[in-house]
Design an enzyme around this catalytic site. Structure first.
Site, PDB file in Angstrom:
ATOM      1  N   LYS A 110       0.684  -1.066   0.024  1.00  0.00           N
ATOM      2  CA  LYS A 110      -0.084   0.055  -0.024  1.00  0.00           C
ATOM      3  C   LYS A 110       1.060   1.209   0.108  1.00  0.00           C
ATOM      4  O   LYS A 110       2.093   1.273   0.511  1.00  0.00           O
ATOM      5  CB  LYS A 110      -0.987   0.039   1.082  1.00  0.00           C
ATOM      6  CG  LYS A 110      -1.661   1.278   1.208  1.00  0.00           C
ATOM      7  CD  LYS A 110      -3.094   0.965   2.188  1.00  0.00           C
ATOM      8  CE  LYS A 110      -2.547   1.320   3.639  1.00  0.00           C
ATOM      9  NZ  LYS A 110      -1.886   2.856   4.017  1.00  0.00           N
ATOM     10  N   GLU A 179      -9.275   7.369   4.075  1.00  0.00           N
ATOM     11  CA  GLU A 179      -9.217   7.739   5.431  1.00  0.00           C
ATOM     12  C   GLU A 179      -9.616   9.114   5.777  1.00  0.00           C
ATOM     13  O   GLU A 179      -9.341  10.104   5.292  1.00  0.00           O
ATOM     14  CB  GLU A 179      -7.630   7.664   5.968  1.00  0.00           C
ATOM     15  CG  GLU A 179      -7.543   7.827   7.317  1.00  0.00           C
ATOM     16  CD  GLU A 179      -6.000   7.285   7.782  1.00  0.00           C
ATOM     17  OE1 GLU A 179      -5.366   6.799   7.266  1.00  0.00           O
ATOM     18  OE2 GLU A 179      -6.037   7.903   9.142  1.00  0.00           O
TER      19      GLU A 179
HETATM   20  O1  KIV Z   1      -0.938   2.203   8.822  1.00  0.00           O
HETATM   21  C1  KIV Z   1      -2.088   2.151   8.883  1.00  0.00           C
HETATM   22  O2  KIV Z   1      -2.517   1.658  10.053  1.00  0.00           O
HETATM   23  C2  KIV Z   1      -2.998   2.735   7.759  1.00  0.00           C
HETATM   24  C3  KIV Z   1      -4.373   2.546   8.247  1.00  0.00           C
HETATM   25  C4  KIV Z   1      -4.953   3.638   9.113  1.00  0.00           C
HETATM   26  C5  KIV Z   1      -5.187   2.567   6.860  1.00  0.00           C
HETATM   27  O3  KIV Z   1      -2.612   3.012   6.858  1.00  0.00           O
END
Ligand code: KIV
Length: 262
Positions: A110, A179
């Site tokens: 991600k 988010e």
């Molecule tokens: O790092 C994380 O926990 C996140 C979530 C808040 C989506 O990116």
């Protein structure tokens, strides 16, 4: 679950549930749960290492925690965060980070935002690695955003968010985290996109939800944003157990004969 199930679940109107996880023992609990998938998020810089923001996460940290999660939850789909600036220093550095996370046991990576790295997203996907996008409140940009605050509150910001979401889909992302955006904005983006959206602080009209393990289990006392639901009071449960143990040791109740070798 595999990467194709994300799209399948959105298409079939089934919600996706995701939780963050950073270590072996928590991963064993998540592995036994019915939840769909795990995010080895860079929030581990805060939850596991006590830093004030996610900026302190490094690729080495992410790989170490991802590997522990993969050992604890071998059957779950694991998405690992590319940490702060790791995908902003050119293709070679970005791909080195991707390689570290994927060989540590992640099934996807991600990354936050799109401006300036859409080409890198495309290259990662073309290299055979699924990419999850992340828009709205992007914690790696906390200093630019002026704090951890709800995003996309103006028409211009909503239009920008929608067009960036489209860019990420075009670049090949298989899903998108939204988010801290108003729920109508999250609904509009979810309807606009073919790929599923995973919300945190984005209301119910998204394709799935993600929460931070420590927050949802009440292990982060004092952190109570509006969007959070806590499903346990684990901090108190653990504290009480520790106090009982201490009392038993000091009172001579532990260990008993049954707990001792003859
Ligand atoms: O790092 C994380 O926990 C996140 C979530 C808040 C989506 O990116």
């Amino acid at each position: 679950m595999n990467v194709l199930d994300f799209q399948k679940m959105k298409d079939e109107g089934r919600k996706i549930s995701m939780v963050t996880c950073y270590d072996y023992s928590s991963a064993r609990a998540v592995a036994e749960s019915t939840g769909d998938c795990i995010l080895a998020g860079d929030s581990l810089a805060m939850t596991m290492h006590g830093h004030p923001t996610t900026l302190s996460a490094t690729t080495a940290m992410m790989a170490l925690h991802t590997a522990a999660v993969a050992r604890g939850a071998p059957s779950k789909f694991i998405v690992a965060d590319l940490p702060f600036l790791s995908y902003r220093k050119g293709l070679k550095d970005a791909m080195d980070s991707v390689q570290e996370l994927m060989t540590a046991g992640a099934h996807a990576v991600k990354l936050e935002g799109v401006r300036g790295h859409a080409e890198i997203v495309r290259h990662i996907v073309d290299s055979g690695v699924p990419v999850m996008g992340h828009l709205g409140l992007t914690p790696q940009s906390v200093n630019l955003l002026g704090g951890m605050r709800v995003q996309a509150r103006t028409d211009a910001a909503v239009d920008l968010l929608a067009s960036q979401a489209g860019e990420l889909e075009q670049a090949g992302c298989f899903s998108l985290v939204l988010e801290c955006v108003p729920c109508e904005v999250a609904r509009r983006v979810t309807e606009l996109l073919t790929i599923p959206t995973i919300g945190i602080g984005a209301g119910p009209s998204v394709s799935g939800q993600v929460l931070v393990y420590q927050d949802m289990l009440g292990l982060n006392p004092g952190f109570r944003p509006k969007f959070l639901r806590t499903y346990a009071n684990a901090f108190e449960v653990i504290q009480e157990a520790l106090d009982t143990y201490d009392r038993d040791v000091k009172g001579g109740d532990f260990p008993s004969e049954r707990e001792s070798y003859s």
